[in-house]
Design an enzyme around this catalytic site. Structure first.
Site, PDB file in Angstrom:
ATOM      1  N   GLU A  52       1.399   3.627 -18.858  1.00 54.60           N
ATOM      2  CA  GLU A  52       0.236   3.649 -17.959  1.00 54.60           C
ATOM      3  C   GLU A  52       0.661   4.270 -16.630  1.00 54.60           C
ATOM      4  OE1 GLU A  52      -2.072   0.028 -17.657  1.00 54.60           O
ATOM      5  OE2 GLU A  52      -3.174   0.831 -15.938  1.00 54.60           O
ATOM      6  N   GLU A  77       4.068   3.811 -10.968  1.00 54.89           N
ATOM      7  CA  GLU A  77       3.154   3.608  -9.823  1.00 54.89           C
ATOM      8  C   GLU A  77       3.920   3.877  -8.541  1.00 54.89           C
ATOM      9  OE1 GLU A  77       0.543   3.352  -7.459  1.00 54.89           O
ATOM     10  OE2 GLU A  77      -0.428   2.646  -9.289  1.00 54.89           O
ATOM     11  N   ASP A 104       6.570   8.711  -7.793  1.00 57.43           N
ATOM     12  CA  ASP A 104       5.555   9.710  -8.116  1.00 57.43           C
ATOM     13  C   ASP A 104       5.676  10.103  -9.598  1.00 57.43           C
ATOM     14  OD1 ASP A 104       4.008  11.974  -8.316  1.00 57.43           O
ATOM     15  OD2 ASP A 104       4.875  12.968  -6.558  1.00 57.43           O
ATOM     16  N   ASP A 127      -7.336   8.765  -9.191  1.00 58.04           N
ATOM     17  CA  ASP A 127      -7.103   8.728  -7.752  1.00 58.04           C
ATOM     18  C   ASP A 127      -8.408   8.686  -6.978  1.00 58.04           C
ATOM     19  OD1 ASP A 127      -5.809  12.044  -8.091  1.00 58.04           O
ATOM     20  OD2 ASP A 127      -7.864  11.364  -8.059  1.00 58.04           O
ATOM     21  N   LYS A 131     -13.881  13.612  -2.811  1.00 59.90           N
ATOM     22  CA  LYS A 131     -14.439  14.723  -2.035  1.00 59.90           C
ATOM     23  C   LYS A 131     -13.817  16.058  -2.443  1.00 59.90           C
ATOM     24  CE  LYS A 131     -15.647  12.039   1.968  1.00 59.90           C
ATOM     25  NZ  LYS A 131     -15.028  11.474   3.134  1.00 59.90           N
ATOM     26  N   THR A 194     -10.040  -3.118 -14.864  1.00 55.05           N
ATOM     27  CA  THR A 194      -9.113  -2.954 -13.742  1.00 55.05           C
ATOM     28  C   THR A 194      -9.891  -3.039 -12.422  1.00 55.05           C
ATOM     29  OG1 THR A 194      -9.402  -0.569 -13.631  1.00 55.05           O
ATOM     30  CG2 THR A 194      -7.679  -1.377 -15.124  1.00 55.05           C
ATOM     31  N   LYS A 195      -9.140  -3.096 -11.343  1.00 58.15           N
ATOM     32  CA  LYS A 195      -9.768  -3.215 -10.018  1.00 58.15           C
ATOM     33  C   LYS A 195     -10.761  -2.059  -9.778  1.00 58.15           C
ATOM     34  CE  LYS A 195      -8.403  -3.030  -5.181  1.00 58.15           C
ATOM     35  NZ  LYS A 195      -7.230  -2.909  -4.303  1.00 58.15           N
ATOM     36  N   GLU A 197     -12.133  -0.120 -11.976  1.00 59.33           N
ATOM     37  CA  GLU A 197     -13.238  -0.150 -12.934  1.00 59.33           C
ATOM     38  C   GLU A 197     -14.321  -1.101 -12.420  1.00 59.33           C
ATOM     39  OE1 GLU A 197     -11.880  -0.469 -16.901  1.00 59.33           O
ATOM     40  OE2 GLU A 197     -13.891  -0.408 -17.742  1.00 59.33           O
TER      41      GLU A 197
HETATM   42  C1  LIG Z   1      -7.742   4.567  -7.786  1.00 62.28           C
HETATM   43  S1  LIG Z   1      -6.251   3.762  -8.099  1.00 62.28           S
HETATM   44  C2  LIG Z   1      -6.511   3.109  -9.738  1.00 62.28           C
HETATM   45  C3  LIG Z   1      -5.579   1.989 -10.044  1.00 62.28           C
HETATM   46  C4  LIG Z   1      -5.787   1.341 -11.419  1.00 62.28           C
HETATM   47  N1  LIG Z   1      -5.490   2.280 -12.483  1.00 62.28           N
HETATM   48  C5  LIG Z   1      -7.173   0.790 -11.572  1.00 62.28           C
HETATM   49  O1  LIG Z   1      -7.916   1.258 -12.455  1.00 62.28           O
HETATM   50  O2  LIG Z   1      -7.523  -0.128 -10.798  1.00 62.28           O
HETATM   51  C6  LIG Z   1      -5.144   5.112  -8.420  1.00 62.28           C
HETATM   52  C7  LIG Z   1      -3.704   4.659  -8.495  1.00 62.28           C
HETATM   53  O3  LIG Z   1      -2.915   5.774  -8.876  1.00 62.28           O
HETATM   54  C8  LIG Z   1      -1.725   5.751  -8.123  1.00 62.28           C
HETATM   55  N2  LIG Z   1      -1.190   7.119  -8.058  1.00 62.28           N
HETATM   56  C9  LIG Z   1      -1.786   8.205  -7.514  1.00 62.28           C
HETATM   57  N3  LIG Z   1      -1.005   9.281  -7.627  1.00 62.28           N
HETATM   58  C10 LIG Z   1       0.124   8.850  -8.259  1.00 62.28           C
HETATM   59  C11 LIG Z   1       1.310   9.501  -8.663  1.00 62.28           C
HETATM   60  N4  LIG Z   1       1.502  10.804  -8.433  1.00 62.28           N
HETATM   61  N5  LIG Z   1       2.260   8.777  -9.287  1.00 62.28           N
HETATM   62  C12 LIG Z   1       2.079   7.440  -9.530  1.00 62.28           C
HETATM   63  N6  LIG Z   1       0.964   6.780  -9.178  1.00 62.28           N
HETATM   64  C13 LIG Z   1       0.008   7.476  -8.544  1.00 62.28           C
HETATM   65  C14 LIG Z   1      -2.153   5.214  -6.761  1.00 62.28           C
HETATM   66  O4  LIG Z   1      -1.062   4.673  -6.032  1.00 62.28           O
HETATM   67  C15 LIG Z   1      -3.166   4.163  -7.161  1.00 62.28           C
HETATM   68  O5  LIG Z   1      -2.578   2.895  -7.335  1.00 62.28           O
END
Ligand SMILES: C[S@@+](CC[C@H](N)C(=O)[O-])C[C@H]1O[C@@H](n2cnc3c(N)ncnc32)[C@H](O)[C@@H]1O
Length: 213
Positions: A52, A77, A104, A127, A131, A194-195, A197
């Site tokens: 994931e 993450e 990353d 993400d 925008k 998920t949060k 969602e």
């Molecule tokens: C909008 S949140 C969604 C989190 C979770 N999947 C959920 O559905 O609640 C996007 C997540 O992707 C992570 N993220 C964004 N770019 C990333 C990257 N390049 N590598 C790892 N995680 C990343 C962010 O830190 C964030 O926690």
């Protein structure tokens, strides 16, 4: 080619001392920072492997790992608080089938040389960049999907969910260029929410789900 614009912004040092210590001296063997990541371990058992990416607070990963002890779960993450929380949950629920990488995902995939490894790769609400001016920050580019395809088994599936229609269109264009085929559907409320969602459902945004084949 290295992507210099990041798909995330690092939150300023809001981590508590306890969480900082947890990340710096975690007793959990299956946790590492991207700096120490050398590739996925081929010597690990051949059981079902699920990755994931961007697990956020980790609710899906934790519940899935508990429900399916025979499978191996991996999570990448960059959000330190989310990683600290998941490490606490792993320790207190004695979860032994979850591997966590802090960093990353693009860098992780660039460092990895193992191919044909995962049965499932999940990217949920990738993400928060709805925008147009932020398009360049989006994680799911064609290059990224090519890297994903390499680590997926031949019969493996990639599942992506997003609640931004314009992002869904972009993902679809990139999937067309990289995968043989995919199913697109409108996702109804799933068992594990998920949060992000929950936010999408509360704000009544349609959730688009892609599943490759
Ligand atoms: C909008 S949140 C969604 C989190 C979770 N999947 C959920 O559905 O609640 C996007 C997540 O992707 C992570 N993220 C964004 N770019 C990333 C990257 N390049 N590598 C790892 N995680 C990343 C962010 O830190 C964030 O926690």
């Amino acid at each position: 080619m290295k992507q210099s614009i990041k798909s995330f912004v690092r939150a300023r040092n809001r981590l508590s001392k306890i969480n900082r210590n947890l990340l710096n001296q975690s007793p959990i063997d299956s946790f590492c920072r991207v700096e120490h990541f050398n590739g996925f371990d081929l010597s690990q058992s051949k059981q079902k492997r699920i990755l994931e990416i961007g697990f956020g607070d980790g609710e899906n990963l934790i519940l899935s790992a508990l429900d399916n002890p025979e499978a191996s779960y991996y999570g990448i993450e960059v959000y330190e608080m989310g990683v600290a929380n998941i490490l606490k949950a792993i320790e207190c629920k004695e979860i032994s089938n979850a591997n966590i990488i802090l960093g990353d995902a693009i860098e992780v995939l660039e460092k990895n040389s193992v191919e044909d490894y995962f049965d499932e790769i999940l990217i949920f609400f990738p993400d928060p960049w709805p925008k147009r001016k932020h398009n360049k920050r989006r994680l799911i580019s064609k290059i990224f999907l090519c890297d994903i395809k390499k680590i997926l088994k031949n019969d493996g599936v990639l599942i992506i969910k997003t609640d931004w229609q314009e992002y869904a269109n972009e993902i679809e264009q990139n999937l067309k260029k990289t995968f043989e085929g995919y199913k697109k559907s409108v996702d109804k409320k799933s068992n594990l929410v998920t949060k992000y969602e929950k936010i999408a459902l509360k704000e009544k945004r349609q959730i688009t789900r892609f599943e490759t084949f």
